[in-house]
Design a protein around this motif. Structure first.
Motif, mmCIF file in Angstrom:
data_model
loop_
_atom_site.group_PDB
_atom_site.id
_atom_site.type_symbol
_atom_site.label_atom_id
_atom_site.label_comp_id
_atom_site.label_asym_id
_atom_site.label_seq_id
_atom_site.Cartn_x
_atom_site.Cartn_y
_atom_site.Cartn_z
ATOM 1 N N ASP A 1 67.316 -13.726 24.502
ATOM 2 C CA ASP A 1 68.093 -14.715 23.756
ATOM 3 C C ASP A 1 68.235 -16.026 24.522
ATOM 4 O OD1 ASP A 1 69.883 -14.074 25.769
ATOM 5 O OD2 ASP A 1 71.465 -13.349 24.427
ATOM 6 N N GLY A 2 67.636 -16.091 25.739
ATOM 7 C CA GLY A 2 67.672 -17.318 26.531
ATOM 8 C C GLY A 2 68.763 -17.346 27.584
ATOM 9 N N SER A 3 69.668 -16.401 27.560
ATOM 10 C CA SER A 3 70.768 -16.393 28.521
ATOM 11 C C SER A 3 70.263 -16.060 29.923
ATOM 12 C CB SER A 3 71.845 -15.388 28.106
ATOM 13 O OG SER A 3 71.319 -14.082 28.072
ATOM 14 N N VAL A 4 70.954 -16.608 30.915
ATOM 15 C CA VAL A 4 70.619 -16.369 32.325
ATOM 16 C C VAL A 4 71.898 -15.948 33.049
ATOM 17 C CG1 VAL A 4 69.756 -17.381 34.459
ATOM 18 C CG2 VAL A 4 68.762 -18.076 32.265
ATOM 19 N N ALA A 5 71.811 -14.843 33.806
ATOM 20 C CA ALA A 5 72.979 -14.348 34.532
ATOM 21 C C ALA A 5 72.612 -14.082 35.985
ATOM 22 C CB ALA A 5 73.516 -13.078 33.879
ATOM 23 N N VAL A 6 73.577 -14.355 36.869
ATOM 24 C CA VAL A 6 73.381 -14.162 38.313
ATOM 25 C C VAL A 6 74.322 -13.047 38.766
ATOM 26 C CG1 VAL A 6 73.482 -15.246 40.582
ATOM 27 C CG2 VAL A 6 72.853 -16.622 38.573
ATOM 28 N N HIS A 7 73.742 -11.959 39.302
ATOM 29 C CA HIS A 7 74.542 -10.793 39.697
ATOM 30 C C HIS A 7 74.446 -10.525 41.197
ATOM 31 C CE1 HIS A 7 75.594 -9.027 35.717
ATOM 32 N NE2 HIS A 7 74.530 -9.709 35.327
ATOM 33 N N SER A 8 75.534 -9.974 41.738
ATOM 34 C CA SER A 8 75.522 -9.454 43.101
ATOM 35 C C SER A 8 75.522 -7.935 43.007
ATOM 36 C CB SER A 8 76.763 -9.940 43.864
ATOM 37 O OG SER A 8 77.939 -9.451 43.241
ATOM 38 N N ASP A 9 75.566 -7.261 44.147
ATOM 39 C CA ASP A 9 75.499 -5.800 44.153
ATOM 40 C C ASP A 9 76.891 -5.183 44.084
ATOM 41 O OD1 ASP A 9 74.168 -3.427 44.095
ATOM 42 O OD2 ASP A 9 73.855 -3.285 46.263
ATOM 43 N N ASP A 10 77.813 -5.856 43.420
ATOM 44 C CA ASP A 10 79.143 -5.299 43.171
ATOM 45 C C ASP A 10 79.675 -5.937 41.880
ATOM 46 O OD1 ASP A 10 79.775 -7.888 43.897
ATOM 47 O OD2 ASP A 10 80.908 -7.358 45.690
ATOM 48 N N ARG A 11 80.949 -5.913 41.632
ATOM 49 C CA ARG A 11 81.598 -6.506 40.457
ATOM 50 C C ARG A 11 81.201 -5.821 39.154
ATOM 51 N NH1 ARG A 11 83.349 -11.970 41.288
ATOM 52 N NH2 ARG A 11 82.756 -12.495 39.146
ATOM 53 N N ALA A 12 80.675 -4.602 39.234
ATOM 54 C CA ALA A 12 80.303 -3.841 38.027
ATOM 55 C C ALA A 12 79.382 -4.670 37.139
ATOM 56 C CB ALA A 12 81.557 -3.384 37.289
ATOM 57 N N TYR A 13 79.763 -4.870 35.875
ATOM 58 C CA TYR A 13 78.882 -5.558 34.929
ATOM 59 C C TYR A 13 79.040 -7.070 34.968
ATOM 60 C CZ TYR A 13 83.150 -6.121 32.216
ATOM 61 O OH TYR A 13 84.423 -6.454 31.824
ATOM 62 N N LYS A 14 80.057 -7.577 35.643
ATOM 63 C CA LYS A 14 80.399 -8.997 35.545
ATOM 64 C C LYS A 14 79.510 -9.844 36.450
ATOM 65 C CE LYS A 14 84.357 -12.121 35.516
ATOM 66 N NZ LYS A 14 85.809 -12.256 35.760
ATOM 67 N N PRO A 15 78.841 -10.882 35.911
ATOM 68 C CA PRO A 15 77.987 -11.743 36.742
ATOM 69 C C PRO A 15 78.811 -12.699 37.592
ATOM 70 C CG PRO A 15 77.998 -12.546 34.484
ATOM 71 C CD PRO A 15 78.772 -11.256 34.479
ATOM 72 N N LEU A 16 78.193 -13.197 38.668
ATOM 73 C CA LEU A 16 78.825 -14.223 39.497
ATOM 74 C C LEU A 16 78.870 -15.552 38.764
ATOM 75 C CD1 LEU A 16 76.942 -13.367 42.804
ATOM 76 C CD2 LEU A 16 79.361 -12.920 42.355
ATOM 77 N N ASN A 17 77.804 -15.833 38.022
ATOM 78 C CA ASN A 17 77.732 -17.033 37.199
ATOM 79 C C ASN A 17 76.691 -16.779 36.113
ATOM 80 O OD1 ASN A 17 78.236 -19.677 36.309
ATOM 81 N ND2 ASN A 17 78.408 -20.416 38.419
ATOM 82 N N TRP A 18 76.753 -17.568 35.051
ATOM 83 C CA TRP A 18 75.846 -17.328 33.937
ATOM 84 C C TRP A 18 75.789 -18.561 33.040
ATOM 85 C CZ3 TRP A 18 80.826 -15.771 34.273
ATOM 86 C CH2 TRP A 18 81.677 -16.096 33.226
ATOM 87 N N MET A 19 74.807 -18.571 32.142
ATOM 88 C CA MET A 19 74.697 -19.605 31.113
ATOM 89 C C MET A 19 74.378 -18.903 29.795
ATOM 90 S SD MET A 19 75.026 -22.909 30.742
ATOM 91 C CE MET A 19 74.588 -23.779 32.256
ATOM 92 N N SER A 20 75.252 -19.089 28.829
ATOM 93 C CA SER A 20 75.075 -18.434 27.537
ATOM 94 C C SER A 20 74.145 -19.244 26.647
ATOM 95 C CB SER A 20 76.433 -18.263 26.840
ATOM 96 O OG SER A 20 77.301 -17.487 27.642
ATOM 97 N N PRO A 21 73.444 -18.582 25.700
ATOM 98 C CA PRO A 21 72.581 -19.311 24.766
ATOM 99 C C PRO A 21 73.427 -20.076 23.755
ATOM 100 C CG PRO A 21 72.675 -16.999 24.178
ATOM 101 C CD PRO A 21 73.419 -17.142 25.475
ATOM 102 N N PRO A 22 72.859 -21.123 23.151
ATOM 103 C CA PRO A 22 71.501 -21.624 23.362
ATOM 104 C C PRO A 22 71.412 -22.482 24.630
ATOM 105 C CG PRO A 22 72.600 -22.952 21.708
ATOM 106 C CD PRO A 22 73.549 -21.836 22.053
ATOM 107 N N CYS A 23 70.390 -22.221 25.418
ATOM 108 C CA CYS A 23 70.157 -23.002 26.630
ATOM 109 C C CYS A 23 68.670 -22.978 26.944
ATOM 110 C CB CYS A 23 70.982 -22.462 27.798
ATOM 111 S SG CYS A 23 70.643 -20.734 28.196
ATOM 112 N N ALA A 24 68.252 -23.846 27.860
ATOM 113 C CA ALA A 24 66.829 -23.961 28.197
ATOM 114 C C ALA A 24 66.653 -23.772 29.698
ATOM 115 C CB ALA A 24 66.290 -25.320 27.771
ATOM 116 N N LEU A 25 65.630 -22.988 30.070
ATOM 117 C CA LEU A 25 65.317 -22.741 31.474
ATOM 118 C C LEU A 25 64.069 -23.518 31.872
ATOM 119 C CD1 LEU A 25 65.369 -21.259 34.208
ATOM 120 C CD2 LEU A 25 64.221 -19.321 33.083
ATOM 121 N N LYS A 26 64.203 -24.338 32.914
ATOM 122 C CA LYS A 26 63.072 -25.103 33.439
ATOM 123 C C LYS A 26 62.812 -24.659 34.874
ATOM 124 C CE LYS A 26 61.516 -29.850 34.301
ATOM 125 N NZ LYS A 26 61.895 -31.288 34.247
#
Length: 219
Positions: free
Chosen positions: A32-57
């Protein structure tokens, strides 16, 4: 879905700024275009993310993810340890427990409890990210997506928000508004839903089944 494990730094620029220093992280790019940044903890919650609609370059070890509001998530890749893509296909969605499934069935059969003139389009309306519990029309003919939970929490509001973002891209359905329905709705979920223009409805399970409550009520 694309999975990248890399040593990287992450910077967010938008309504505020945030910085993640260099570390090994999991980067997830979904269809769906979303990008999420995860660490090896915090369960399912990302450290940071960008929800769609967005564009990756992508250029020179640098990812820039930008949404329509001009907010940017900048990921600088220092070392890539894994870069893999997997086609997951359409997910059948969460299998609800008996109470939620029954609530959905009962509400679909008794749309009038939501207001005069409400009508069912269909139950389990399939989208690319899963099925919407109930898609219907209100008394004014507007399309409404309903998410049903036994206990309404923030995750349910987030789920409905994702469905609404997708449904509102369909010109045959848009504009689509949302209703979050549950037997009990947590205060935090109600605040988030109201902030996003989503109506909240508390469902009376026995009432939908046609069973009168014999408890005394104060009027």
């Amino acid at each position: 879905m694309r999975l990248v494990i890399a040593r990287c730094t992450v910077d967010y620029a938008g309504r505020l700024t945030a910085h993640l220093p260099s570390a090994k992280r999991l980067l997830i790019v979904k269809s769906d275009g979303s990008v999420a940044v995860h660490s090896d903890d915090r369960a399912y919650k990302p450290l940071n993310w960008m929800s769609p609609p967005c564009a990756l370059k992508e250029e020179d070890g640098r990812w820039t993810v930008e949404n329509k509001a001009g907010e940017k998530l900048i990921i600088t890749l220092e070392e890539v340890l894994l870069d893999a893509e997997h086609e997951l296909g359409i997910d059948p969605g969460l299998i609800k427990d008996g109470v939620e499934a029954h609530l959905q069935e009962l509400l679909a059969d008794r749309m009038e409890v939501l207001g005069e003139g409400w009508s069912l389009i269909r139950r389990e309306y399939m989208t690319a990210i899963g099925p919407v519990d109930i898609l219907c029309r209100d008394g004014e003919g507007r399309t409404v997506a309903i998410e049903i939970k036994r206990r309404g929490e923030i995750d349910g509001v987030e789920q409905l928000t994702r469905y609404l973002e997708l449904l509102n891209r369909d010109p045959l359905l848009a504009p689509v508004r949302g209703v979050f329905a549950a037997q009990q709705i947590k205060p935090q979920a109600r605040v988030l839903a109201t902030d996003r223009g989503i109506d909240c409805v508390v469902l009376d399970y026995d009432g939908l089944r046609g069973i009168e409550d014999d408890k005394l009520k104060l009027f």
